[in-house]
Each structure stands twice: as structure tokens, then as C-alpha cells.
Design a protein around this motif. Sequence first.
Motif, PDB file in Angstrom:
ATOM      1  N   GLN A   1       0.846  -1.186   0.000  1.00  0.00           N
ATOM      2  CA  GLN A   1       0.000   0.000   0.000  1.00  0.00           C
ATOM      3  C   GLN A   1       0.885   1.241   0.000  1.00  0.00           C
ATOM      4  OE1 GLN A   1      -3.539   0.073   0.060  1.00  0.00           O
ATOM      5  NE2 GLN A   1      -3.287   2.270  -0.296  1.00  0.00           N
ATOM      6  N   ALA A   2       0.872   1.946  -1.131  1.00  0.00           N
ATOM      7  CA  ALA A   2       1.651   3.177  -1.241  1.00  0.00           C
ATOM      8  C   ALA A   2       0.778   4.367  -0.875  1.00  0.00           C
ATOM      9  CB  ALA A   2       2.182   3.335  -2.655  1.00  0.00           C
ATOM     10  N   SER A   3       1.355   5.316  -0.174  1.00  0.00           N
ATOM     11  CA  SER A   3       0.614   6.514   0.223  1.00  0.00           C
ATOM     12  C   SER A   3       1.570   7.684   0.365  1.00  0.00           C
ATOM     13  CB  SER A   3      -0.118   6.266   1.540  1.00  0.00           C
ATOM     14  OG  SER A   3       0.804   5.968   2.576  1.00  0.00           O
ATOM     15  N   GLY A   4       0.996   8.873   0.509  1.00  0.00           N
ATOM     16  CA  GLY A   4       1.798  10.059   0.767  1.00  0.00           C
ATOM     17  C   GLY A   4       1.942  11.006  -0.410  1.00  0.00           C
ATOM     18  N   GLY A   5       1.420  10.626  -1.552  1.00  0.00           N
ATOM     19  CA  GLY A   5       1.513  11.508  -2.700  1.00  0.00           C
ATOM     20  C   GLY A   5       0.624  12.729  -2.537  1.00  0.00           C
TER      21      GLY A   5
ATOM     22  N   SER B   1       5.127   6.534   1.690  1.00  0.00           N
ATOM     23  CA  SER B   1       5.209   5.338   2.514  1.00  0.00           C
ATOM     24  C   SER B   1       4.710   4.136   1.724  1.00  0.00           C
ATOM     25  CB  SER B   1       4.355   5.488   3.782  1.00  0.00           C
ATOM     26  OG  SER B   1       4.773   6.580   4.548  1.00  0.00           O
ATOM     27  N   CYS B   2       5.343   3.015   1.944  1.00  0.00           N
ATOM     28  CA  CYS B   2       4.902   1.757   1.346  1.00  0.00           C
ATOM     29  C   CYS B   2       4.775   0.746   2.472  1.00  0.00           C
ATOM     30  CB  CYS B   2       5.889   1.267   0.297  1.00  0.00           C
ATOM     31  SG  CYS B   2       5.493  -0.356  -0.397  1.00  0.00           S
ATOM     32  N   THR B   3       3.549   0.365   2.760  1.00  0.00           N
ATOM     33  CA  THR B   3       3.295  -0.583   3.837  1.00  0.00           C
ATOM     34  C   THR B   3       3.051  -1.961   3.240  1.00  0.00           C
ATOM     35  OG1 THR B   3       2.311   1.165   5.173  1.00  0.00           O
ATOM     36  CG2 THR B   3       1.850  -1.102   5.823  1.00  0.00           C
ATOM     37  N   VAL B   4       3.799  -2.936   3.741  1.00  0.00           N
ATOM     38  CA  VAL B   4       3.726  -4.298   3.212  1.00  0.00           C
ATOM     39  C   VAL B   4       2.955  -5.165   4.187  1.00  0.00           C
ATOM     40  CG1 VAL B   4       5.075  -6.226   2.325  1.00  0.00           C
ATOM     41  CG2 VAL B   4       5.961  -3.901   2.127  1.00  0.00           C
ATOM     42  N   SER B   5       2.156  -6.081   3.651  1.00  0.00           N
ATOM     43  CA  SER B   5       1.275  -6.886   4.501  1.00  0.00           C
ATOM     44  C   SER B   5       1.996  -8.058   5.160  1.00  0.00           C
ATOM     45  CB  SER B   5       0.107  -7.415   3.664  1.00  0.00           C
ATOM     46  OG  SER B   5       0.574  -8.267   2.629  1.00  0.00           O
ATOM     47  N   ARG B   6       3.242  -8.278   4.834  1.00  0.00           N
ATOM     48  CA  ARG B   6       4.004  -9.350   5.449  1.00  0.00           C
ATOM     49  C   ARG B   6       5.403  -8.840   5.786  1.00  0.00           C
ATOM     50  NH1 ARG B   6       6.726 -13.474   1.386  1.00  0.00           N
ATOM     51  NH2 ARG B   6       8.313 -13.122   2.980  1.00  0.00           N
ATOM     52  N   SER B   7       6.169  -9.636   6.467  1.00  0.00           N
ATOM     53  CA  SER B   7       7.507  -9.225   6.862  1.00  0.00           C
ATOM     54  C   SER B   7       8.417  -9.087   5.651  1.00  0.00           C
ATOM     55  CB  SER B   7       8.105 -10.255   7.822  1.00  0.00           C
ATOM     56  OG  SER B   7       7.366 -10.299   9.029  1.00  0.00           O
ATOM     57  N   ILE B   8       9.338  -8.155   5.784  1.00  0.00           N
ATOM     58  CA  ILE B   8      10.353  -7.930   4.757  1.00  0.00           C
ATOM     59  C   ILE B   8      11.640  -8.557   5.251  1.00  0.00           C
ATOM     60  CG2 ILE B   8      11.619  -6.207   3.440  1.00  0.00           C
ATOM     61  CD1 ILE B   8       9.285  -4.245   4.035  1.00  0.00           C
TER      62      ILE B   8
ATOM     63  N   VAL C   1       8.377   1.009   4.106  1.00  0.00           N
ATOM     64  CA  VAL C   1       9.525   1.585   3.414  1.00  0.00           C
ATOM     65  C   VAL C   1       9.159   3.011   3.040  1.00  0.00           C
ATOM     66  CG1 VAL C   1      11.056   1.422   1.425  1.00  0.00           C
ATOM     67  CG2 VAL C   1      10.205  -0.662   2.518  1.00  0.00           C
ATOM     68  N   TYR C   2      10.078   3.923   3.299  1.00  0.00           N
ATOM     69  CA  TYR C   2       9.813   5.331   3.036  1.00  0.00           C
ATOM     70  C   TYR C   2      10.653   5.844   1.868  1.00  0.00           C
ATOM     71  CZ  TYR C   2       7.801   5.184   7.718  1.00  0.00           C
ATOM     72  OH  TYR C   2       7.052   4.868   8.816  1.00  0.00           O
TER      73      TYR C   2
END
Length: 115
Positions: free
Chosen positions: A4-8, A20-27, A76-77
Motif C-alpha cells: 500500500q503506497a501513500s503520501g503523494g 510510505s509503502c506498507t507491506v502486509s508481510r515481513s520484509i 519503506v519510506y
Amino acid sequence: VQLQASGGGLVQAGGSLRLSCTVSRSIFSIHTMGWYRQAAGKQRELVASIQKDTTSYADSVKGRFTISRPYDSKVVYLEMSNLKPEDTAVYYCRMSSSDTGDDHWGQGTLVTVSS
């Protein structure tokens, strides 16, 4: 896996934004997290990437953009400063691994830089 990308948004030239990029599982350390962008009428291009503590940037954004991932975070930012009109694009995040074949994309977030 969902990203999920956001912040634009809309910003004046010289301004800053943080994506911001929020991932639904561990990186994991085998994953490369990347930010790409696609301007109207142009091909998608890699802007920045990070794997473990190693970062890489396109020449066009070096010194202005910073990619980061806090330790053990699923986010991830992309810190963008001194934005230029040519930075206007839809920005996408990507999670990939040559070890596992993972290749997942977020939906994109629009960044518009006005002159």
C-alpha cells in the motif's frame, strides 16, 4: 502479499514529500524494496531501492531522495526533497526477490510538482 503506497500529493517546486509503502508481510534480507515512477507518456523507471542496508538511486534523484526502512519495519519510506516539476509521476513501490521469485507491486500514488 499486498503493498500500500501513500503520501503523494500536490507540492510546489522546491518542496518535500514523504511516501510510505506498507507491506502486509515481513520484509526479509532477501527482499529488495524499490520505488519506481511513471510519468505520463513515459516508461516506468526505478527511482530508488534498498536491500538490507544497501541503497541505490537513479542519477536524477541522487542527493534529493532518500529511501529507508526502519529496522524490522514493514514500511519503506521515500523522502523526497527539492522536488522538481520533472518529478511529477505516479510512484509505485515494489517488493522483489531473486531467491524466492517474489515480485509484488503497490497500486501507486500520484506526486504532482507545480512550477
